[in-house]
Design a protein around this motif. Structure first.
Motif, PDB file in Angstrom:
ATOM      1  N   LEU A 192       0.841  -1.207   0.000  1.00  0.00           N
ATOM      2  CA  LEU A 192       0.000   0.000   0.000  1.00  0.00           C
ATOM      3  C   LEU A 192       0.873   1.253   0.000  1.00  0.00           C
ATOM      4  O   LEU A 192       0.552   2.254  -0.636  1.00  0.00           O
ATOM      5  N   GLU A 193       1.993   1.174   0.710  1.00  0.00           N
ATOM      6  CA  GLU A 193       2.893   2.335   0.774  1.00  0.00           C
ATOM      7  C   GLU A 193       3.588   2.585  -0.554  1.00  0.00           C
ATOM      8  O   GLU A 193       3.627   3.716  -1.040  1.00  0.00           O
ATOM      9  N   GLU A 194       4.102   1.519  -1.152  1.00  0.00           N
ATOM     10  CA  GLU A 194       4.803   1.650  -2.435  1.00  0.00           C
ATOM     11  C   GLU A 194       3.912   2.239  -3.508  1.00  0.00           C
ATOM     12  O   GLU A 194       4.361   2.989  -4.364  1.00  0.00           O
ATOM     13  N   THR A 195       2.638   1.837  -3.487  1.00  0.00           N
ATOM     14  CA  THR A 195       1.728   2.247  -4.547  1.00  0.00           C
ATOM     15  C   THR A 195       0.983   3.542  -4.218  1.00  0.00           C
ATOM     16  O   THR A 195       0.231   4.041  -5.054  1.00  0.00           O
ATOM     17  N   GLY A 196       1.159   4.034  -3.000  1.00  0.00           N
ATOM     18  CA  GLY A 196       0.438   5.245  -2.600  1.00  0.00           C
ATOM     19  C   GLY A 196      -0.996   4.949  -2.173  1.00  0.00           C
ATOM     20  O   GLY A 196      -1.723   5.849  -1.753  1.00  0.00           O
ATOM     21  N   LEU A 197      -1.394   3.677  -2.279  1.00  0.00           N
ATOM     22  CA  LEU A 197      -2.769   3.310  -1.899  1.00  0.00           C
ATOM     23  C   LEU A 197      -2.997   3.448  -0.394  1.00  0.00           C
ATOM     24  O   LEU A 197      -4.133   3.435   0.076  1.00  0.00           O
ATOM     25  N   ILE A 198      -1.919   3.589   0.363  1.00  0.00           N
ATOM     26  CA  ILE A 198      -2.040   3.756   1.816  1.00  0.00           C
ATOM     27  C   ILE A 198      -2.817   5.046   2.147  1.00  0.00           C
ATOM     28  O   ILE A 198      -3.459   5.122   3.196  1.00  0.00           O
ATOM     29  N   ILE A 199      -2.784   6.014   1.240  1.00  0.00           N
ATOM     30  CA  ILE A 199      -3.496   7.269   1.514  1.00  0.00           C
ATOM     31  C   ILE A 199      -5.012   7.034   1.557  1.00  0.00           C
ATOM     32  O   ILE A 199      -5.643   7.270   2.585  1.00  0.00           O
TER      33      ILE A 199
END
Ligand code: C2E
Ligand code: MG
Ligand code: MG
Ligand code: MG
Length: 277
Positions: free
Chosen positions: A81-88
């Motif tokens: 999620l962090e690598e893809t920015g989906l964590i936001i």
């Protein structure tokens, strides 16, 4: 490339399986975020203060169930999620979920506090602080109801935006807990600089202290120092009565661990820890 230059690396079946698994999970996470966060759930683990009858609060922990692989550990999907920015978006969903539930629980346990994990990637996006405050408002939560957990290693690599995040958090009056303390990065400068309300001792440190006298001595000294700095301690990873017997001598304000309660879904949490208490 990650391994460094001038190297030869044999691309074998195992590497390839890992690669495929990660690619599939990434795809599923993307789809889940688009499809109203299907597959995401919030689990809650109780945090207890001294009396141990009613929980002082809970830590909200993200879960993801993959169609193909079943429930996957956050240790595997949070980095994706962090690598893809989906964590936001996923983090925003988590905040909304956890704060809503916190507000429900506070109708019964008025002092209940919810801890939320924020990763470095989130902290360095300047609008995360607005997300937190917007979700708190929406859920009708007062400042003291929420605790933001940041890991020690993330704090060490602070960039400008994260500094901004920490200053804003402080300015708004939201409590900070320093997570994963004792996992190898311990640096005391930021302790006095940031003055977190709570220091969370990582379960790897707890386990070592239970098994080894020298480690116990070290943890004991750490706890004295943290208390002298007027900060509170939360000991993570208590798994047995035997462990608790030893650890309680350190006078931690809070404890969290399988011995007190494993992370579980909201309904189960309410049934076990909130109702009829
Ligand atoms: P953390 O914040 O340090 O969370 C504590 C972890 O320790 C949780 O694992 C919890 O289930 C586990 N734990 C608690 N007590 C015990 C015990 O007595 N024994 C054992 N063996 N384990 C115990 P979990 O849920 O797998 O989460 C792992 C990490 O994933 C978290 O570590 C946190 O850094 C990250 N994470 C989880 N949810 C979120 C989220 O919503 N956002 C972000 N950014 N990170 C999250
Ligand atoms: Mg945490
Ligand atoms: Mg922790
Ligand atoms: Mg951790």
């Amino acid at each position: 490339k990650k391994l460094g230059r001038n190297r030869c690396y044999i691309f074998n079946g195992e590497t390839y399986r890992k690669f495929l698994r990660k690619r599939e999970i990434t795809q599923e996470l993307r789809e889940a975020v688009i499809n109203g966060f299907q597959g995401f759930t919030a689990f809650y683990q109780p945090v207890f203060a001294e009396d141990k009858k009613v929980p002082y609060g809970a830590e909200a922990l993200m879960r993801f169930t993959s169609e193909k692989f079943g429930m996957i550990s956050p240790a595997e999907f949070i980095p994706i999620l962090e690598e893809t920015g989906l964590i936001i978006p996923a983090g925003r969903w988590m905040m909304k979920e956890a704060m809503g539930k916190c507000s429900e629980i506070r109708k019964i346990l008025s002092g209940f506090r919810m801890s939320i994990n924020i990763s470095q990637v989130q902290a360095s996006k300047s609008d995360v602080i607005q997300d937190i405050s917007a979700e708190m408002k929406r859920a009708g939560l007062p400042l003291e109801a929420v605790i933001v957990e940041l890991t020690e290693s993330d704090l060490l690599e602070q960039n400008i935006n994260e500094k901004h995040f920490l200053t804003e958090l402080k300015r708004m009056g939201i409590s900070l807990a320093l997570d994963d303390f004792g996992t190898g990065y311990s640096n005391f400068h930021y302790l006095s600089e940031l003055k977190p309300e709570i220091i969370k001792i990582d379960r790897s440190f707890t386990a070592k202290a239970v098994a080894d006298e020298q480690e116990y001595y070290l943890l004991n000294q750490f706890c004295t120092m943290i208390h002298n700095l007027d900060m509170k301690i939360c000991i993570e990873g208590i798994e047995s009565a035997q462990e608790w017997l030893k650890i309680r001598k350190l006078c931690p304000e809070f404890t969290q661990g399988y011995f007190w309660g494993k992370p579980c879904g909201y309904e189960e949490f309410v049934r076990k820890f909130v109702q009829e208490k």
